[in-house]
Scaffold this motif. Structure first.
Motif, PDB file in Angstrom:
ATOM      1  N   ALA A  62       0.708  -1.274  -0.043  1.00  0.00           N
ATOM      2  CA  ALA A  62       0.105  -0.095   0.053  1.00  0.00           C
ATOM      3  C   ALA A  62       0.891   1.303  -0.094  1.00  0.00           C
ATOM      4  N   THR A  63       2.176   1.267   0.617  1.00  0.00           N
ATOM      5  CA  THR A  63       2.674   2.294   0.577  1.00  0.00           C
ATOM      6  C   THR A  63       3.327   2.876  -0.830  1.00  0.00           C
ATOM      7  N   SER A  64       3.751   1.475  -1.523  1.00  0.00           N
ATOM      8  CA  SER A  64       3.876   1.890  -3.145  1.00  0.00           C
ATOM      9  C   SER A  64       2.812   2.495  -3.964  1.00  0.00           C
ATOM     10  N   ALA A  65       1.664   2.102  -3.314  1.00  0.00           N
ATOM     11  CA  ALA A  65       0.218   2.517  -3.955  1.00  0.00           C
ATOM     12  C   ALA A  65       0.166   3.984  -3.758  1.00  0.00           C
ATOM     13  N   LEU A  66       0.275   4.242  -2.402  1.00  0.00           N
ATOM     14  CA  LEU A  66       0.268   5.739  -2.128  1.00  0.00           C
ATOM     15  C   LEU A  66       1.439   6.636  -2.760  1.00  0.00           C
ATOM     16  N   GLN A  67       2.591   5.769  -2.918  1.00  0.00           N
ATOM     17  CA  GLN A  67       3.452   6.937  -3.595  1.00  0.00           C
ATOM     18  C   GLN A  67       3.094   6.952  -5.321  1.00  0.00           C
ATOM     19  N   LEU A  68       2.748   6.111  -5.915  1.00  0.00           N
ATOM     20  CA  LEU A  68       2.316   6.193  -7.166  1.00  0.00           C
ATOM     21  C   LEU A  68       1.075   7.195  -7.097  1.00  0.00           C
ATOM     22  N   ALA A  69       0.071   7.161  -6.203  1.00  0.00           N
ATOM     23  CA  ALA A  69      -0.906   8.049  -6.291  1.00  0.00           C
ATOM     24  C   ALA A  69      -0.564   9.502  -6.236  1.00  0.00           C
ATOM     25  N   LEU A  70       0.517   9.781  -5.435  1.00  0.00           N
ATOM     26  CA  LEU A  70       0.948  11.056  -5.453  1.00  0.00           C
ATOM     27  C   LEU A  70       1.384  11.752  -6.555  1.00  0.00           C
ATOM     28  N   HIS A  71       2.224  10.631  -7.211  1.00  0.00           N
ATOM     29  CA  HIS A  71       2.867  11.000  -8.541  1.00  0.00           C
ATOM     30  C   HIS A  71       1.619  11.063  -9.656  1.00  0.00           C
ATOM     31  N   ALA A  72       0.628  10.367  -9.587  1.00  0.00           N
ATOM     32  CA  ALA A  72      -0.482  10.392 -10.615  1.00  0.00           C
ATOM     33  C   ALA A  72      -1.360  11.632 -10.377  1.00  0.00           C
ATOM     34  N   VAL A  73      -1.337  12.169  -9.136  1.00  0.00           N
ATOM     35  CA  VAL A  73      -2.099  13.429  -9.196  1.00  0.00           C
ATOM     36  C   VAL A  73      -1.099  14.767  -9.104  1.00  0.00           C
ATOM     37  N   GLY A  74       0.074  14.595  -9.500  1.00  0.00           N
ATOM     38  CA  GLY A  74       1.071  15.681  -9.619  1.00  0.00           C
ATOM     39  C   GLY A  74       1.664  16.249  -8.524  1.00  0.00           C
ATOM     40  N   VAL A  75       1.861  15.564  -7.306  1.00  0.00           N
ATOM     41  CA  VAL A  75       2.560  15.997  -6.021  1.00  0.00           C
ATOM     42  C   VAL A  75       3.714  15.945  -6.383  1.00  0.00           C
ATOM     43  N   PRO A  77       8.078  18.220  -5.746  1.00  0.00           N
ATOM     44  CA  PRO A  77       8.899  19.202  -4.496  1.00  0.00           C
ATOM     45  C   PRO A  77       8.298  20.543  -4.357  1.00  0.00           C
ATOM     46  N   GLY A  78       8.365  21.016  -3.219  1.00  0.00           N
ATOM     47  CA  GLY A  78       7.737  22.328  -2.901  1.00  0.00           C
ATOM     48  C   GLY A  78       6.180  22.455  -2.497  1.00  0.00           C
ATOM     49  N   ASP A  79       5.409  21.242  -2.954  1.00  0.00           N
ATOM     50  CA  ASP A  79       4.037  21.239  -2.500  1.00  0.00           C
ATOM     51  C   ASP A  79       3.898  21.070  -0.981  1.00  0.00           C
ATOM     52  N   VAL A  95       4.535  11.292   1.286  1.00  0.00           N
ATOM     53  CA  VAL A  95       4.583  12.963   1.002  1.00  0.00           C
ATOM     54  C   VAL A  95       6.028  13.467   0.960  1.00  0.00           C
ATOM     55  N   VAL A  96       6.760  12.907   1.971  1.00  0.00           N
ATOM     56  CA  VAL A  96       8.183  13.433   1.827  1.00  0.00           C
ATOM     57  C   VAL A  96       8.914  12.941   0.955  1.00  0.00           C
ATOM     58  N   GLN A  97       8.920  11.506   0.677  1.00  0.00           N
ATOM     59  CA  GLN A  97       9.322  10.978  -0.540  1.00  0.00           C
ATOM     60  C   GLN A  97       9.256  11.617  -1.966  1.00  0.00           C
ATOM     61  N   ALA A  98       8.072  12.432  -1.958  1.00  0.00           N
ATOM     62  CA  ALA A  98       7.766  13.091  -3.298  1.00  0.00           C
ATOM     63  C   ALA A  98       8.338  14.425  -3.227  1.00  0.00           C
ATOM     64  N   GLY A  99       8.938  14.688  -2.216  1.00  0.00           N
ATOM     65  CA  GLY A  99       9.782  16.105  -2.071  1.00  0.00           C
ATOM     66  C   GLY A  99       8.715  17.124  -1.462  1.00  0.00           C
ATOM     67  N   ALA A 100       7.662  16.563  -0.988  1.00  0.00           N
ATOM     68  CA  ALA A 100       6.684  17.833  -0.484  1.00  0.00           C
ATOM     69  C   ALA A 100       6.765  17.715   0.798  1.00  0.00           C
ATOM     70  N   THR A 128      -0.625  24.287  -1.089  1.00  0.00           N
ATOM     71  CA  THR A 128      -1.276  23.269  -0.852  1.00  0.00           C
ATOM     72  C   THR A 128      -1.804  22.729  -2.173  1.00  0.00           C
ATOM     73  N   THR A 129      -1.381  21.573  -2.544  1.00  0.00           N
ATOM     74  CA  THR A 129      -1.788  20.787  -3.877  1.00  0.00           C
ATOM     75  C   THR A 129      -2.822  19.624  -3.706  1.00  0.00           C
ATOM     76  N   ALA A 130      -2.832  18.892  -2.348  1.00  0.00           N
ATOM     77  CA  ALA A 130      -3.504  17.535  -2.146  1.00  0.00           C
ATOM     78  C   ALA A 130      -3.995  17.686  -0.971  1.00  0.00           C
ATOM     79  N   VAL A 131      -4.935  16.873  -0.728  1.00  0.00           N
ATOM     80  CA  VAL A 131      -5.375  16.506   0.538  1.00  0.00           C
ATOM     81  C   VAL A 131      -5.610  14.927   0.577  1.00  0.00           C
ATOM     82  N   VAL A 132      -4.903  14.258   1.552  1.00  0.00           N
ATOM     83  CA  VAL A 132      -5.059  12.654   1.853  1.00  0.00           C
ATOM     84  C   VAL A 132      -6.274  12.535   3.000  1.00  0.00           C
ATOM     85  N   VAL A 133      -7.086  11.679   2.745  1.00  0.00           N
ATOM     86  CA  VAL A 133      -8.249  11.362   3.484  1.00  0.00           C
ATOM     87  C   VAL A 133      -7.862   9.803   3.974  1.00  0.00           C
ATOM     88  N   MET A 134      -8.185   9.452   5.154  1.00  0.00           N
ATOM     89  CA  MET A 134      -8.199   7.940   5.525  1.00  0.00           C
ATOM     90  C   MET A 134      -9.363   7.392   6.059  1.00  0.00           C
TER      91      MET A 134
END
Length: 400
Positions: A62-75, A77-79, A95-100, A128-134
């Motif tokens: 699921a961690t890799s799924a989340l990492q791909l999810a952030l990439h897919a929505v354009g998150v 560095p700097g976000d 989020v940190v891995q994405a540079g955000a 702010t570019t995205a919100v993650v709900v759980m």
């Protein structure tokens, strides 16, 4: 009365595995193709059909799924990304891995431990570019409200649905991307493994490409002679799911809805007994709240020594846990992103105790857990926990 030493341990969670799973693994070994292949694709399609979405992407966690999810929505560095702190650390670490930068948001209340819309709005910035709900514990978030929030503020909406597989109509319906988990303690398991659902078809296929090094042809395609050579079109990852895990998933998935229904039945039994026996111990969410019933969280009375209670219960052969230590309190996040005060999240964590919940339990096991909790609270001198007698055990014990 059965001596304590002779009582079986009631496990916090227990995967349902048997001959069908063994046979599925044997078939993969006999076929001789172990890496990502036909079974992975069939698992993706079956998962998508169950959840009423166009397609899905199987990955190794699921961690890799989340990492791909952030990439897919354009998150990138700097976000900044709004995230819960009451979650497993991976929700923030990707989020940190994405540079955000993860921006931690408080929960609504102890009875509704989902991300607070009001607090999320207060923490918005131009970055702010995205919100993650759980869907905490498997209880669905208010998707329509979060979709409006995201659209009103020009944000991507990502759903960390690690707790909520098998809740069609309530997950993966409105988010731009949703990530699921098949870890060994989840409602269905492939040992490790995850699934990604992406709403936009172009972003979905981009994520599928990135899963395997952004290579334009798979190993299976080349092995079958369908493609000769390949190109690499982006900085990809090795997030592939293998055939062994997919084989497990194909066996487990058809039983997921039945297992979730049993979890809901057992959760109802817990609610009834706790209300009768330990009314000061509250179960979050309303009983009718849509849920995959992944966890059974209980809020202990204010002032309870939770560690002492858990120790007493462990001695009585009942496992417990805590979900979750707030991410914003971890050393790495405090040192890198500063101290954050999330009063409702902190109060919830300080009182929360997770009780056993899985399909192998029976209603009588629930009665034993509640009796053990009542005894532990009495022994440790917890405040205001006068109890009544727990009803006699019910005959049924297990489920297959």
């Amino acid at each position: 009365m059965t001596p304590l030493a002779d009582l079986p341990t009631i496990e916090l969670g227990s995967p349902v595995l048997g001959e069908a799973e063994k046979q599925a693994l044997h078939e993969v070994i006999d076929d001789g193709w172990l890496t990502m292949g036909d079974r992975v694709r069939r698992f993706e399609q079956a998962f998508a059909e169950l959840h009423g979405v166009a397609d899905a992407i199987a990955v190794h966690s699921a961690t890799s799924a989340l990492q791909l999810a952030l990439h897919a929505v354009g998150v990138g560095p700097g976000d900044e990304v709004l995230v819960p702190s009451l979650t497993f650390v991976a929700t923030a670490s990707v989020v940190v891995q994405a540079g955000a930068t993860p921006v931690f948001v408080d929960i609504e209340s102890p009875d509704l431990p989902h991300l607070s819309v009001e607090d999320a709005r207060a923490r918005l910035t131009p970055r702010t570019t995205a919100v993650v709900v759980m869907p905490y514990a498997g209880y669905a978030v208010d998707g329509a409200t979060w979709r409006r929030f995201a659209d009103d503020h020009g944000l991507a909406l990502v759903e960390d649905a690690a707790h909520a597989a098998g809740l069609p109509g309530h997950v993966a319906g409105v988010a731009d991307a949703s990530a699921f988990s098949f870890f060994s303690n989840k409602n269905m398991t492939t040992a490790e493994g995850g699934m990604l659902v992406v709403a936009d078809p172009i972003a979905r296929e981009r994520a599928r490409l990135l899963r395997a090094h952004a290579m334009t042809a798979s190993t299976l395609d080349r092995d079958r002679g369908q493609r000769v050579g390949y190109d690499v079109v982006d900085r990809g990852y090795n997030f592939r799911m293998d055939e062994l895990r997919a084989a497990l998933g194909l066996v487990q998935l058809p039983r997921l809805l039945c297992w979730n229904a049993r979890r809901r039945m057992l959760s109802g039994r817990y609610r009834s007994l706790l209300a009768e026996v330990l009314p000061r111990c509250r179960v979050p969410f309303q009983p009718e709240h849509p849920t995959a019933a992944h966890l059974l969280p209980v809020l202990l009375p204010v002032g309870t020594d939770r560690t002492a209670v858990a120790t007493e219960m462990r001695a009585a052969r009942v496992q417990t846990s805590v979900h979750y230590p707030p991410v914003h309190r971890f050393t790495y996040y405090r040192e890198r992103f500063g101290d954050v005060e999330l009063a409702r999240t902190e109060e919830f964590h300080d009182r929360e105790l997770t009780l056993p919940l899985h399909p192998r339990l029976g209603p009588d096991d629930v009665g034993r857990v509640v009796r053990t909790l009542a005894d532990a609270l009495a022994t440790t001198g917890a405040p205001d926990t006068a109890t009544t007698t727990v009803p006699a055990p019910i005959t049924e014990r297990t489920a297959g």
